[in-house]
Design a protein around this motif. Structure first.
Motif, mmCIF file in Angstrom:
data_model
loop_
_atom_site.group_PDB
_atom_site.id
_atom_site.type_symbol
_atom_site.label_atom_id
_atom_site.label_comp_id
_atom_site.label_asym_id
_atom_site.label_seq_id
_atom_site.Cartn_x
_atom_site.Cartn_y
_atom_site.Cartn_z
ATOM 1 N N UNK B 41 -26.920 14.094 3.906
ATOM 2 C CA UNK B 41 -26.570 14.397 2.511
ATOM 3 C C UNK B 41 -27.114 13.324 1.571
ATOM 4 N N UNK B 42 -27.291 12.119 2.112
ATOM 5 C CA UNK B 42 -27.823 11.015 1.309
ATOM 6 C C UNK B 42 -28.897 10.294 2.117
ATOM 7 N N UNK B 43 -29.807 9.612 1.411
ATOM 8 C CA UNK B 43 -30.936 8.969 2.100
ATOM 9 C C UNK B 43 -30.543 7.746 2.926
ATOM 10 N N UNK B 44 -29.700 6.900 2.334
ATOM 11 C CA UNK B 44 -29.438 5.621 3.007
ATOM 12 C C UNK B 44 -28.824 5.783 4.395
ATOM 13 N N UNK B 148 -38.198 10.671 10.794
ATOM 14 C CA UNK B 148 -38.915 11.195 9.620
ATOM 15 C C UNK B 148 -38.324 12.530 9.171
ATOM 16 N N UNK B 149 -37.877 13.331 10.125
ATOM 17 C CA UNK B 149 -37.282 14.606 9.727
ATOM 18 C C UNK B 149 -35.971 14.370 8.986
ATOM 19 N N UNK B 150 -35.175 13.421 9.516
ATOM 20 C CA UNK B 150 -33.912 13.090 8.862
ATOM 21 C C UNK B 150 -34.151 12.654 7.425
ATOM 22 N N UNK B 155 -34.015 13.466 1.759
ATOM 23 C CA UNK B 155 -34.704 13.330 0.479
ATOM 24 C C UNK B 155 -34.420 14.546 -0.404
ATOM 25 N N UNK B 156 -34.644 15.741 0.144
ATOM 26 C CA UNK B 156 -34.445 16.947 -0.659
ATOM 27 C C UNK B 156 -32.971 17.173 -0.968
ATOM 28 N N UNK B 157 -32.109 16.884 0.014
ATOM 29 C CA UNK B 157 -30.693 17.144 -0.231
ATOM 30 C C UNK B 157 -30.120 16.214 -1.285
ATOM 31 N N UNK B 158 -30.499 14.938 -1.221
ATOM 32 C CA UNK B 158 -29.942 14.020 -2.210
ATOM 33 C C UNK B 158 -30.528 14.303 -3.586
ATOM 34 N N UNK B 160 -31.828 17.182 -4.829
ATOM 35 C CA UNK B 160 -31.370 18.427 -5.444
ATOM 36 C C UNK B 160 -29.850 18.505 -5.517
ATOM 37 N N UNK B 161 -29.175 17.828 -4.594
ATOM 38 C CA UNK B 161 -27.717 17.939 -4.550
ATOM 39 C C UNK B 161 -27.018 16.984 -5.492
ATOM 40 N N UNK B 162 -27.573 15.784 -5.663
ATOM 41 C CA UNK B 162 -26.886 14.802 -6.493
ATOM 42 C C UNK B 162 -27.780 14.268 -7.609
ATOM 43 N N UNK B 163 -29.070 14.636 -7.582
ATOM 44 C CA UNK B 163 -29.980 14.142 -8.611
ATOM 45 C C UNK B 163 -30.313 12.672 -8.454
ATOM 46 N N UNK B 164 -30.018 12.107 -7.272
ATOM 47 C CA UNK B 164 -30.268 10.689 -7.063
ATOM 48 C C UNK B 164 -31.153 10.479 -5.834
ATOM 49 N N UNK B 165 -31.732 9.289 -5.719
ATOM 50 C CA UNK B 165 -32.387 8.848 -4.492
ATOM 51 C C UNK B 165 -31.890 7.445 -4.215
ATOM 52 N N UNK B 166 -31.415 7.174 -3.017
ATOM 53 C CA UNK B 166 -30.795 5.890 -2.673
ATOM 54 C C UNK B 166 -29.680 5.557 -3.664
ATOM 55 N N UNK B 167 -29.038 6.565 -4.237
ATOM 56 C CA UNK B 167 -27.956 6.321 -5.174
ATOM 57 C C UNK B 167 -28.406 6.094 -6.606
ATOM 58 N N UNK B 168 -29.729 5.987 -6.856
ATOM 59 C CA UNK B 168 -30.196 5.802 -8.230
ATOM 60 C C UNK B 168 -30.526 7.158 -8.842
#
Lengths: 230, 214
Positions: B41-44, B148-150, B155-158, B160-168
């Motif tokens: 659900x999130x990248x980190x 890499x698949x994870x 990447x796409x879930x965070x 499109x789902x939260x509008x963030x990457x690594x929380x930013x």
């Protein structure tokens, strides 16, 4: 020795298990001090965050905590101070399992410009595991100053959102007693429904966790009622 | 393999690069799907999970490979489990001591690395029949292939789902003002499965030889 025989197989299994157990014990013991320290520092950071002192670096947490948290003590359900118990070391996970009248209830006091804020720890059950947090009250012992929550294993993106500011911020300014002074806690309603002064918005998709927060606040804050009325 | 083969011979390099695409544990072997859905659900957390799995599968591969001539075949699965479980606990303890925040985010999923089919699969299929160094490379390759698949799914879930990457926040506020909103559905597991499906689709479309006959 016959590698497919029973004796060999049993011996092999026994030795393997003993070796693995020894390695794990060694790792666990040697990392224990660091882990305990992490947990202690996190608790201090949480307590500070509940009075809106955020982003305290881990290596400074202890210093800042000792400076700003001016007094800590433990009360019982009648609101009397319990002697000889260190508030910081009270393990809430054990306390909430006891009957209300047997609980040790820790209180942390943060003083800013001569005005006290009361920090009360809360703990309850989420969907998958324990959830906990700290609520700080203004010196009227009624209005919430700040709140933070955390969890062990709530679903990321759903229940886990209780650890986010978006959920915690609306707690500020809410009141735990109604006009006639009756304890009403702060209810966690469906998202969008928590609009009055005694309720906040829950998390859509995280209903079970939201309900857990609701129950936790009722359970923990109500046990402080006598203390808060004093 | 002859003893004189160089450490990074073409053959050995293939052990690492193969699982990244043509022999990917998730896309091609369809292993480890469960955790790929759970922690993305999130990248980190996805990245830490990928690193943890890589470490566990690489070292478990080495240990099993070292023991491969001594393990009684009747209890070999149990031996593999004990080794994997031991390593996972070590990873969990180390994370708790040195990366406390991340270990909290991953919570139960670290423990669940034990049940990751990739690890048992590699031990059974590769480490039992190959030398430690080759097994190590195989572990690294499969761990990264999983990783890499994870990361791609996360990447796409965070995003499109939260509008963030690594929380930013990366999606500018003006998008929201214009009526765009984050898709809560992306955060739920079913969309992880669909994202993964799309990734596999694209991958198959580009590698026609992977498409089954009928």
């Amino acid at each position: 020795m016959n590698k497919q025989g029973n004796t060999y197989t049993f011996l092999y299994a026994a030795i393997l298990v003993v070796v693995v157990a020894a390695v794990l014990s060694f790792v666990a013991l040697s990392l224990k001090p660091m882990q305990t320290k992490n947990i202690k520092i996190e608790k201090m950071q949480n307590i500070l965050a509940s009075v809106k002192i955020n982003d305290v670096e881990a290596n400074e947490a202890e210093k800042i905590y000792n400076k700003l948290i001016t007094k800590t003590f433990v009360v019982n359900v009648k609101g009397e101070v319990v002697e000889g118990v260190n508030a910081f070391d009270v393990d809430l996970s054990k306390e909430v399992k006891k009957k209300v009248d047997k609980r040790n209830l820790p209180v942390f006091i943060y003083t800013k410009d001569g005005v006290n804020k009361y920090i009360i720890p809360v703990r309850g059950k989420g969907l998958w595991g324990p959830i906990w947090g700290f609520i700080s009250l203004n010196d009227d012992k009624n209005t919430v100053y700040g709140a933070i929550f955390d969890h062990q294993g709530e679903t990321p993106g759903l229940g886990a959102e209780i650890a986010n500011e978006a959920f915690q911020k609306p707690f500020s300014g809410k009141q735990i007693h109604n006009e006639s002074g009756k304890f009403v806690s702060i209810e966690v309603h469906k998202a969008g429904k928590g609009t009055d002064i005694h309720s906040v918005d829950g998390i859509s998709g995280g209903t079970m966790t939201s309900k857990g927060v609701d129950a936790m606040l009722k359970d923990c804050l109500s046990s402080y009622e006598a203390f808060l009325k004093k | 393999m002859s003893a004189k083969e160089p450490l990074f011979s073409a053959n050995n390099r293939k052990l690492v690069t193969g699982p990244l695409s043509k022999n990917n544990p998730i896309m091609v072997q369809v292993l480890g799907i469960c955790s790929a859905l759970a922690v993305t659900a999130k990248l980190e957390p996805a990245i830490v999970m990928a690193l943890s799995v890589t470490a566990v599968v690489a070292f478990a591969n080495v240990i099993i490979s070292l023991l491969r001539n001594t393990i009684p075949s009747r209890i070999r699965i149990i031996v593999q489990l004990v080794v994997v479980a031991g390593l996972v606990i070590v990873v969990d303890q180390v994370l708790k001591a040195f990366a406390y925040d991340v270990s909290k985010q991953l919570s139960v999923f670290v423990g669940l690395i034990i049940t990751n089919c990739i690890i048992m699969g590699r031990l059974e299929a590769f480490a039992l029949g190959n030398t430690p160094w080759r097994s190590f490379l195989d572990g690294i390759g499969n761990g990264l292939g999983y990783g890499i698949i994870l990361v791609a799914v996360a990447f796409f879930r965070e995003l499109l789902g939260a509008g963030t990457l690594f929380g930013y926040k990366v999606i500018p506020q003006c998008f929201y003002d214009a009526g765009y909103s984050d898709s809560g559905l992306m955060v739920l597991s079913p969309m992880a499965l669909i994202t993964l499906g799309v990734i596999i689709w694209v991958h198959r479309a580009r590698n026609k030889d992977l498409i089954e006959e009928n």
